[in-house]
Design a protein around this motif. Sequence first.
Motif, PDB file in Angstrom:
ATOM      1  N   ARG A  75     -11.772  -0.375  -3.091  1.00  0.00           N
ATOM      2  CA  ARG A  75     -12.012   1.029  -2.721  1.00  0.00           C
ATOM      3  C   ARG A  75     -11.948   1.901  -3.981  1.00  0.00           C
ATOM      4  N   ASN A 128      -3.527  -4.157   2.742  1.00  0.00           N
ATOM      5  CA  ASN A 128      -4.666  -3.543   3.432  1.00  0.00           C
ATOM      6  C   ASN A 128      -4.232  -2.963   4.770  1.00  0.00           C
ATOM      7  N   TRP A 129      -3.174  -2.184   4.747  1.00  0.00           N
ATOM      8  CA  TRP A 129      -2.706  -1.459   5.926  1.00  0.00           C
ATOM      9  C   TRP A 129      -3.570  -0.201   5.997  1.00  0.00           C
ATOM     10  N   GLU A 130      -4.604  -0.238   6.819  1.00  0.00           N
ATOM     11  CA  GLU A 130      -5.642   0.790   6.768  1.00  0.00           C
ATOM     12  C   GLU A 130      -5.142   2.219   7.006  1.00  0.00           C
ATOM     13  N   THR A 150      -7.020  -2.923  -2.425  1.00  0.00           N
ATOM     14  CA  THR A 150      -5.817  -3.620  -1.964  1.00  0.00           C
ATOM     15  C   THR A 150      -6.136  -5.077  -1.639  1.00  0.00           C
ATOM     16  N   ALA A 176      -3.927   2.764   3.415  1.00  0.00           N
ATOM     17  CA  ALA A 176      -4.912   2.555   2.357  1.00  0.00           C
ATOM     18  C   ALA A 176      -6.093   3.519   2.445  1.00  0.00           C
ATOM     19  N   CYS A 177      -6.543   3.787   3.663  1.00  0.00           N
ATOM     20  CA  CYS A 177      -7.726   4.644   3.826  1.00  0.00           C
ATOM     21  C   CYS A 177      -7.391   6.133   3.821  1.00  0.00           C
ATOM     22  N   ASP A 225      -5.875  -7.956   1.177  1.00  0.00           N
ATOM     23  CA  ASP A 225      -5.733  -8.187   2.611  1.00  0.00           C
ATOM     24  C   ASP A 225      -5.198  -9.603   2.826  1.00  0.00           C
ATOM     25  N   THR A 237      -8.735   6.530  -1.918  1.00  0.00           N
ATOM     26  CA  THR A 237      -8.515   5.375  -1.050  1.00  0.00           C
ATOM     27  C   THR A 237      -8.167   4.160  -1.902  1.00  0.00           C
ATOM     28  N   ILE A 249     -10.018  -6.118  -1.167  1.00  0.00           N
ATOM     29  CA  ILE A 249     -10.762  -5.006  -0.563  1.00  0.00           C
ATOM     30  C   ILE A 249     -10.868  -3.910  -1.614  1.00  0.00           C
ATOM     31  N   ASP A 290       0.824  -1.205   0.000  1.00  0.00           N
ATOM     32  CA  ASP A 290       0.000   0.000   0.000  1.00  0.00           C
ATOM     33  C   ASP A 290       0.859   1.257   0.000  1.00  0.00           C
TER      34      ASP A 290
END
Length: 351
Positions: A340, A288-290, A302, A293-294, A304, A299, A338, A260
């Motif tokens: 986004r 998916n390292w939030e 990714t 990623a977020c 997970d 966003t 995931i 990410d």
Amino acid sequence: MAQPSDGIEPVPSSRGVTLNDVATAAGVTLGTASKALNGRGKLSAETRERVRTEAKRLGFRFRELKQEEASSSGLLIGVLTTDIYGRFSLPLLTSIEDSFGSIPISAVLCTSRDQEREQQHIDLLLSRGVDGIIVTARREDVRQPINVGRTPVPVVYAFTQVADANALCILPDEIQGTRLAIEHLIQTGRRRFAHITGPSYFEAVRLREQSMRQVLAEHDLRLSEHQALSGPWQESWGYTAARYLFDQDSSIDAIFCGSDQLARGACDALRERGIRVPEDVAVVGYDNWEPIACASRPTLTTIDMNFAQIGRYAGESLQALIAGEVRSGVVRLPCSLIVRESSIANEAERR
């Protein structure tokens, strides 16, 4: 001379004795020998005593634990990791503890920066009568097995592996995870692919590129050598690599990144050039390292690696080994996609 009490037996004088040697001498299976020495399982008193007598005769070190104590007392496990930042080990630790359910458990997290420090942690865990050890790391590559001496303490490797057919190693399925990412990009209409990833000496890097090329070939697509770039696991490398790619080929419409951080760096470079993500170029990361990623713009879609699942499986497997089951081999658990904003702009399509 004082007689040994419940706890750890004195270090034996013989060397190289294994649990298998004890089982053979007692005429029982490896699993039965483990149950007898751990004070677990439904065994006859005669069988349990025969195994323990042979273990003591051979000088095999084990923890003296009464059956009633094993069922009523909690468990002490060690989690040994080289991931000093906790990026991977902390999510695993939480799931490991959850996997024990109502069983009282204390987990000791030990970080090892070198082999000497690691062995110090192991020796201390063994001296405290630890029931089992889970070894994890910040990378999946093969490492040396840990040395628990002649004790029957079970060991599980999670998010790392050893070249020992008798060991149990639990890993994310990198090939399956990459397939999810590439199939997703193809389904969104992407046809001109590039790949930005980490150092090629990582096994995960090699497996992901191998899988990416395989999936593309199944769809009559290809990834040229100059469109697969390997460098450090840094956001700045994702930025630099994306700039280089579009200097060479402005027709690229999909970038699959090995992390990410790399994906966020790539998105920043594209935005600076006025290239829209995902309208012009779709970007997919990995981990998916939030917090990354977020917080990216946009966003990040990714992969997970499902550390919660890996942790639960590791904890459940350790319980099984403690109970005397025999488990070994490399187990690869599935990853998840995931979705986004970086690969699909329309909210309805992301559902």
